[in-house]
Design an enzyme around this catalytic site. Structure first.
Site, short mmCIF file in Angstrom:
data_model
loop_
_atom_site.label_atom_id
_atom_site.label_comp_id
_atom_site.label_asym_id
_atom_site.label_seq_id
_atom_site.Cartn_x
_atom_site.Cartn_y
_atom_site.Cartn_z
N SER A 270 -10.13 85.72 -11.67
CA SER A 270 -11.27 84.80 -11.56
C SER A 270 -11.88 84.78 -10.17
CB SER A 270 -10.83 83.38 -11.95
OG SER A 270 -10.38 83.35 -13.29
N HIS A 335 -10.85 80.18 -8.19
CA HIS A 335 -12.22 80.20 -8.70
C HIS A 335 -13.20 79.76 -7.62
CE1 HIS A 335 -9.66 79.88 -12.25
NE2 HIS A 335 -10.67 80.19 -13.04
#
Length: 396
Positions: A270, A335
């Site tokens: 991610s 993220h």
């Protein structure tokens, strides 16, 4: 703006907006630009109307290929003015060799009409045209990319990373006999790939964690965004630049976790995926009027929905009771590290198609900030855990 800019016979020099001399392309063309006529305020810009007057007055003196490129520059400029440096870049050696050959030796000439009006294109040509409209905001860049792209080399980097992630996932799926929420298996974190705070001295884990995913739901969303965004970007900007964004996002993600969520492990790609997607979405927003991709508002909303769903899944999993306490579930902070890289380094890279990044001051500013973060993160991992007496979960 300088008193005039001429493109003479080879070799020649021209002055850019800062007064520096640069070598220009081999040509016998002469195109004078007088500031008192076209830039009375010495702002460094020429209005598109005056620029077109200049081309009409001196177009017969230009190579036809260059004339059509300059007309495309005028037509594709939505804000009504043209930066003098853009003009110098087009007439000089600022682009790659393939970019220069598209003017001097290209097998087909750039057309004044839009690429969407091209007919009789094969499947591969239509794909290249589609990618051009997906990623590039200016018609002159789209035409040049369309003329110069050869599929050699192909977009191998993102495809190779994706295939490697699939192979690793299938391997551990068979070994653990689990496909959904693999992270709940007691053997999941025993792999040498994921980042774990107890193994933070093993430097490869700050990158190798991208090949492990919490489950098929995690892998599926990351793969979809990685392929749909990463492959077209690599086709346009090349493996080196897209790899730079991706790897910087991956490394920033794991270091961000080690600084802000010190007891949690990290898995999944991610960080790199969010760096690419964030950079692309920011580039679209910053060049909204120039981007001609279809249904861009709807597609941007869908991309944000996918990012939000994946981020929400990661947050939920982080605070969900772990299967094997006291070891917590994987962190979601990677993220956010990827997003920050995408909105800084990534945007600068995507904004400078075929331009030299080392000549962009903003690139060096963001790169130095990123390097400082990496340096501080390394020192944090060496000293902070013992100084803060952090209670780490046992090694898997």
């Amino acid at each position: 703006m300088p008193t005039g800019a001429n493109v003479h016979s080879s070799p020649a020099v021209a002055a850019n907006a800062e007064g520096e001399e640069i070598e220009v392309l081999e040509s016998t063309d002469v195109l004078p630009v007088a500031p008192e006529d076209y830039d009375p305020e010495s702002s460094g810009f020429i209005s598109t109307e005056r620029f077109r007057d200049l081309l009409e007055a001196h177009g017969s003196e230009l190579d036809p290929h260059k004339l059509e490129v300059l007309l495309a520059l005028a037509d594709g400029n939505a804000d009504g003015k043209i930066c003098y440096q853009d003009f110098v870049n087009l007439m000089s050696n600022k682009r790659s060799n393939s970019f220069r050959r598209a003017i001097l030796q290209g097998s087909r000439q750039l057309k004044n009409s839009s690429l969407t009006e091209e007919v009789g294109l094969g499947l591969s040509q239509r794909l290249v045209r589609h990618v051009a409209y997906e990623t590039l905001p200016r018609e002159v860049d789209r035409k040049w990319y369309f003329d110069s792209y050869t599929y050699c080399p192909p977009p191998w980097l993102i495809l190779a990373i994706t295939i490697a992630e699939m192979v690793v996932f299938v391997y551990y799926g068979l070994q653990l006999d689990r496909w959904v929420l693999q992270v709940s298996s007691p053997s999941f974190l025993k792999s040498p790939l994921p980042y774990h705070p107890q193994h933070r001295a093993q430097a490869w884990r700050y990158l190798s964690y991208i090949f492990m995913h919490a489950g098929i739901e995690h892998l599926g969303l990351n793969m979809a965004m990685q392929l749909l965004v990463g492959v077209p970007l690599e086709m346009v900007h090349g493996a080196a630049r897209i790899g730079l964004i991706y790897l910087c996002g991956v490394l920033a993600g794991s270091l961000a976790v080690s600084v802000t969520d010190m007891t949690a492990p990290v898995v999944g790609s991610s960080g790199g995926v969010y760096a690419l997607v964030s950079a692309h979405l920011a580039n679209v927003v910053m060049n909204w009027s120039g981007m001609k991709c279809q249904f861009k508002l709807f597609r941007m909303a869908m991309a944000l929905v996918c990012m939000s769903v994946e981020f929400g899944r990661a947050v939920w999993l982080r605070f969900y009771p772990p299967a094997f306490p006291p070891c917590p579930n994987p962190s979601f902070v990677a993220h956010l590290g990827g997003v920050v890289v995408g909105l800084t380094l990534g945007v600068v890279v995507l904004q400078n198609y075929e331009q030299r990044l080392q000549e962009q001051s903003l690139f060096w500013i963001f790169f130095c900030v990123y390097a400082l973060f990496i340096f501080c993160g390394i020192f944090w991992n060496i000293f902070a855990y013992s100084l803060l007496d952090v209670k780490l979960p046992p090694a898997p």
